[in-house]
Scaffold this motif. Structure first.
Motif, short mmCIF file in Angstrom:
data_model
loop_
_atom_site.label_atom_id
_atom_site.label_comp_id
_atom_site.label_asym_id
_atom_site.label_seq_id
_atom_site.Cartn_x
_atom_site.Cartn_y
_atom_site.Cartn_z
N ILE A 47 0.85 -1.19 0.00
CA ILE A 47 0.00 0.00 0.00
C ILE A 47 0.88 1.24 0.00
O ILE A 47 2.07 1.17 0.35
N LEU A 48 0.31 2.36 -0.37
CA LEU A 48 0.94 3.64 -0.17
C LEU A 48 0.40 4.14 1.17
O LEU A 48 -0.73 4.59 1.26
N ASP A 49 1.19 3.97 2.22
CA ASP A 49 0.75 4.28 3.58
C ASP A 49 0.65 5.79 3.76
O ASP A 49 1.65 6.49 3.75
N THR A 50 -0.57 6.26 3.93
CA THR A 50 -0.77 7.70 4.06
C THR A 50 -0.46 8.20 5.48
O THR A 50 -0.39 9.41 5.69
N LEU A 51 -0.27 7.29 6.43
CA LEU A 51 0.12 7.71 7.78
C LEU A 51 1.60 8.05 7.83
O LEU A 51 2.01 8.95 8.57
N THR A 52 2.42 7.32 7.06
CA THR A 52 3.86 7.55 7.07
C THR A 52 4.37 8.18 5.78
O THR A 52 5.49 8.68 5.75
N GLY A 53 3.58 8.09 4.71
CA GLY A 53 3.99 8.65 3.42
C GLY A 53 4.87 7.71 2.62
O GLY A 53 5.44 8.10 1.61
N SER A 54 5.00 6.46 3.05
CA SER A 54 5.87 5.52 2.34
C SER A 54 5.08 4.31 1.85
O SER A 54 3.97 4.05 2.27
N LYS A 55 5.73 3.56 0.95
CA LYS A 55 5.14 2.32 0.47
C LYS A 55 5.40 1.24 1.51
O LYS A 55 6.50 1.13 2.03
#
Length: 101
Positions: A47-55
């Motif tokens: 996923i593109l983790d929107t909490l950390t900004g990373s994949k």
């Protein structure tokens, strides 16, 4: 139940690129974001983790995965004003806090 009802995901075979998910560990939200890729043979997806900004690589055996519905019509990073046609920033769909189940 429709495809976009909020529900527990049992396998990454149930997910497709673009599906929104939240991943919980012992009831605590660890990751949230859209699915970018899946490897069903190993029970993994990214996923593109929107909490950390990373994949992030997500293991379906370690975390409780919840599919979340897509943003409602007229929501998302930008909303169009019906009167003037101007674009206005809106509250991020991915930043809203939720609880498992």
């Amino acid at each position: 139940m429709t495809r976009y009802d909020r529900r527990i995901v049992g396998s990454c075979r149930e997910l497709a690129s673009g599906d929104g998910i939240e991943a919980f560990y012992q009831g605590t939200l660890m990751h949230r974001g859209p699915v970018t890729d899946t490897d069903p043979d190993y029970g993994l997806f990214w996923i593109l983790d929107t909490l950390t900004g990373s994949k992030c690589l997500i293991d379906t055996f370690e975390l409780d995965i919840v599919r979340i519905p897509p943003p409602s019509v007229g929501s998302g990073p930008f909303l169009r004003s019906h009167r003037s046609g101007n674009v206005e920033p809106a509250t991020s769909y991915w930043r809203e806090v939720s609880t498992p189940g």
